[in-house]
Scaffold this active site. Sequence first.
Site, PDB file in Angstrom:
ATOM      1  N   GLU A   1     -10.028  -1.709  11.823  1.00 26.14           N
ATOM      2  CA  GLU A   1     -10.674  -2.527  10.784  1.00 26.14           C
ATOM      3  C   GLU A   1     -10.507  -4.025  11.048  1.00 26.14           C
ATOM      4  O   GLU A   1     -11.330  -4.834  10.631  1.00 26.14           O
ATOM      5  CB  GLU A   1     -10.087  -2.189   9.413  1.00 26.14           C
ATOM      6  CG  GLU A   1      -8.581  -2.450   9.330  1.00 26.14           C
ATOM      7  CD  GLU A   1      -7.977  -2.184   7.971  1.00 26.14           C
ATOM      8  OE1 GLU A   1      -8.693  -1.775   7.052  1.00 26.14           O
ATOM      9  OE2 GLU A   1      -6.744  -2.403   7.837  1.00 26.14           O
TER      10      GLU A   1
ATOM     11  N   GLY B   1      -5.163  -0.292   9.743  1.00 24.13           N
ATOM     12  CA  GLY B   1      -4.151  -0.819  10.657  1.00 24.13           C
ATOM     13  C   GLY B   1      -3.965  -2.320  10.552  1.00 24.13           C
ATOM     14  O   GLY B   1      -3.170  -2.912  11.256  1.00 24.13           O
ATOM     15  N   ARG B   2      -4.788  -2.923   9.681  1.00 18.73           N
ATOM     16  CA  ARG B   2      -4.743  -4.368   9.482  1.00 18.73           C
ATOM     17  C   ARG B   2      -4.913  -5.113  10.805  1.00 18.73           C
ATOM     18  O   ARG B   2      -5.839  -4.805  11.514  1.00 18.73           O
ATOM     19  CB  ARG B   2      -3.438  -4.744   8.791  1.00 18.73           C
ATOM     20  CG  ARG B   2      -3.679  -5.855   7.821  1.00 18.73           C
ATOM     21  CD  ARG B   2      -2.621  -6.012   6.827  1.00 18.73           C
ATOM     22  NE  ARG B   2      -3.193  -5.927   5.506  1.00 18.73           N
ATOM     23  CZ  ARG B   2      -2.520  -5.743   4.410  1.00 18.73           C
ATOM     24  NH1 ARG B   2      -1.218  -5.575   4.479  1.00 18.73           N
ATOM     25  NH2 ARG B   2      -3.107  -5.718   3.264  1.00 18.73           N
TER      26      ARG B   2
ATOM     27  N   HIS C   1      -9.157   5.134   2.741  1.00 18.66           N
ATOM     28  CA  HIS C   1      -7.881   5.497   2.115  1.00 18.66           C
ATOM     29  C   HIS C   1      -7.492   6.955   2.296  1.00 18.66           C
ATOM     30  O   HIS C   1      -6.357   7.325   1.964  1.00 18.66           O
ATOM     31  CB  HIS C   1      -7.900   5.112   0.637  1.00 18.66           C
ATOM     32  CG  HIS C   1      -7.874   3.631   0.453  1.00 18.66           C
ATOM     33  ND1 HIS C   1      -9.003   2.858   0.585  1.00 18.66           N
ATOM     34  CD2 HIS C   1      -6.845   2.778   0.215  1.00 18.66           C
ATOM     35  CE1 HIS C   1      -8.676   1.581   0.414  1.00 18.66           C
ATOM     36  NE2 HIS C   1      -7.376   1.514   0.188  1.00 18.66           N
TER      37      HIS C   1
ATOM     38  N   THR D   1       4.889   1.845   6.314  1.00 21.33           N
ATOM     39  CA  THR D   1       3.489   1.407   6.427  1.00 21.33           C
ATOM     40  C   THR D   1       2.757   2.318   7.404  1.00 21.33           C
ATOM     41  O   THR D   1       3.300   2.661   8.468  1.00 21.33           O
ATOM     42  CB  THR D   1       3.295  -0.060   6.882  1.00 21.33           C
ATOM     43  OG1 THR D   1       1.911  -0.240   7.212  1.00 21.33           O
ATOM     44  CG2 THR D   1       4.107  -0.468   8.085  1.00 21.33           C
TER      45      THR D   1
ATOM     46  N   ASP E   1       0.483   1.294   9.062  1.00 20.81           N
ATOM     47  CA  ASP E   1       0.043   0.401  10.141  1.00 20.81           C
ATOM     48  C   ASP E   1       1.028   0.347  11.328  1.00 20.81           C
ATOM     49  O   ASP E   1       0.653  -0.094  12.410  1.00 20.81           O
ATOM     50  CB  ASP E   1      -0.149  -1.032   9.620  1.00 20.81           C
ATOM     51  CG  ASP E   1      -1.111  -1.097   8.441  1.00 20.81           C
ATOM     52  OD1 ASP E   1      -1.971  -0.208   8.328  1.00 20.81           O
ATOM     53  OD2 ASP E   1      -0.988  -2.029   7.624  1.00 20.81           O
TER      54      ASP E   1
ATOM     55  N   GLY F   1       0.842  -1.208   0.000  1.00 19.79           N
ATOM     56  CA  GLY F   1       0.000   0.000   0.000  1.00 19.79           C
ATOM     57  C   GLY F   1       0.869   1.246   0.000  1.00 19.79           C
ATOM     58  O   GLY F   1       1.907   1.265   0.653  1.00 19.79           O
TER      59      GLY F   1
END
Length: 353
Positions: free
Chosen positions: A234, A182-183, A283, A137, A139, A22
């Site tokens: 998420e 944040g996965r 996003h 990232t 995240d 990403g």
Amino acid sequence: MADLAGHQRVVAERVAILTGGGDCPGLNAVIRAVARRTFERGGEVVGVRGGWRGFLESELATLGPREVTGLLPRGGTILGTSRTNPYKIDGGVDRVLETFARERLDALVAIGGEDTLGVAARLYEEHEFPVVGVPKTIDNDLSATDYTFGFDTAVTICTEAIDRLHTTAESHNRVMVVEVMGRHTGWIAVMCGIAGGADAILIPEQPLPLSEVCAQLRSRHESGKDFSIVVVSEGYELEGLADQGEVDQFGHVRLGQRGVGDELARRIEQETGFETRVTVLGHVQRGGSPTARDRILATRYGLKAADLVRERRFGRMAALHGDEIVDVSLKEATAELKTVPAEWFDVARAFFG
Ligand code: F6P
């Protein structure tokens, strides 16, 4: 090496750069820093288009001083990115190695998260591929570094959103659920929740029974504060909510498609009777210009990566330890996810309810 006239010729170091996974704010600042330091030493820089896909499809182009001008504040990546995994494509790794040799490259700076750098680590271990990594990232879930660049920008964007949601929540006496990225880790949620003063934060590392969250909201509203902000990652596991959709080449589902924010809002409203709305930031968290902090971190990482290339210390990744830029092994950095420690959650929890 001597030229035809017998003069010694210094062979220019050809350094490739790729951005994978990403996109995130600060990628261009890293590209600029790697390029500037490489040029300073008489080297050449080659951009690989679209992450590892650029090696598979031989999409590479020289980056000169003109191409790396004006990059510091620019979001996204001028090189493009993808989630291509050469290990999941027939003959993929051989094609990476062939392109690298054909283009007479000396080293690769791979800028990515656990997936892109996982491939880099494996190529180094299995083929002595001359690669160094830069941790990117939003995240912030990469081990062996305190912070990845891009994270600060994402947290800043989410915090601003929470500030804005506060005023509308208060006006309507509503519960506002904010879903952030944040996965599988809750770094963004915890940090923006602390900065924005969230009344409850739900992260994968610290599951809370919904009844407890609702009881806290009820007691808050009974004490006269009749609006609340709830931040949810998420990747939060809400009972009965299943993953949906396709899986990418690294085995990740699109967590945004699970709709945890929507479902949480529905359940909170049902259980408490409070009018509840949801905002999924999506996003927006990855877009636009990096914060000053991310520009500085990205710049320092880029210079470190160019230095590691110069010193031929491959299989390493630039990392932040405290305030110092150091280098760590790519293997170590990609071995496991860095999750939110309990102490950070306790800071957030002190303000719940
Ligand atoms: O890893 C960065 C990230 O933004 C995650 O937080 C999120 O789950 C994922 O990427 C979204 O991916 P995509 O841009 O492919 O939808």
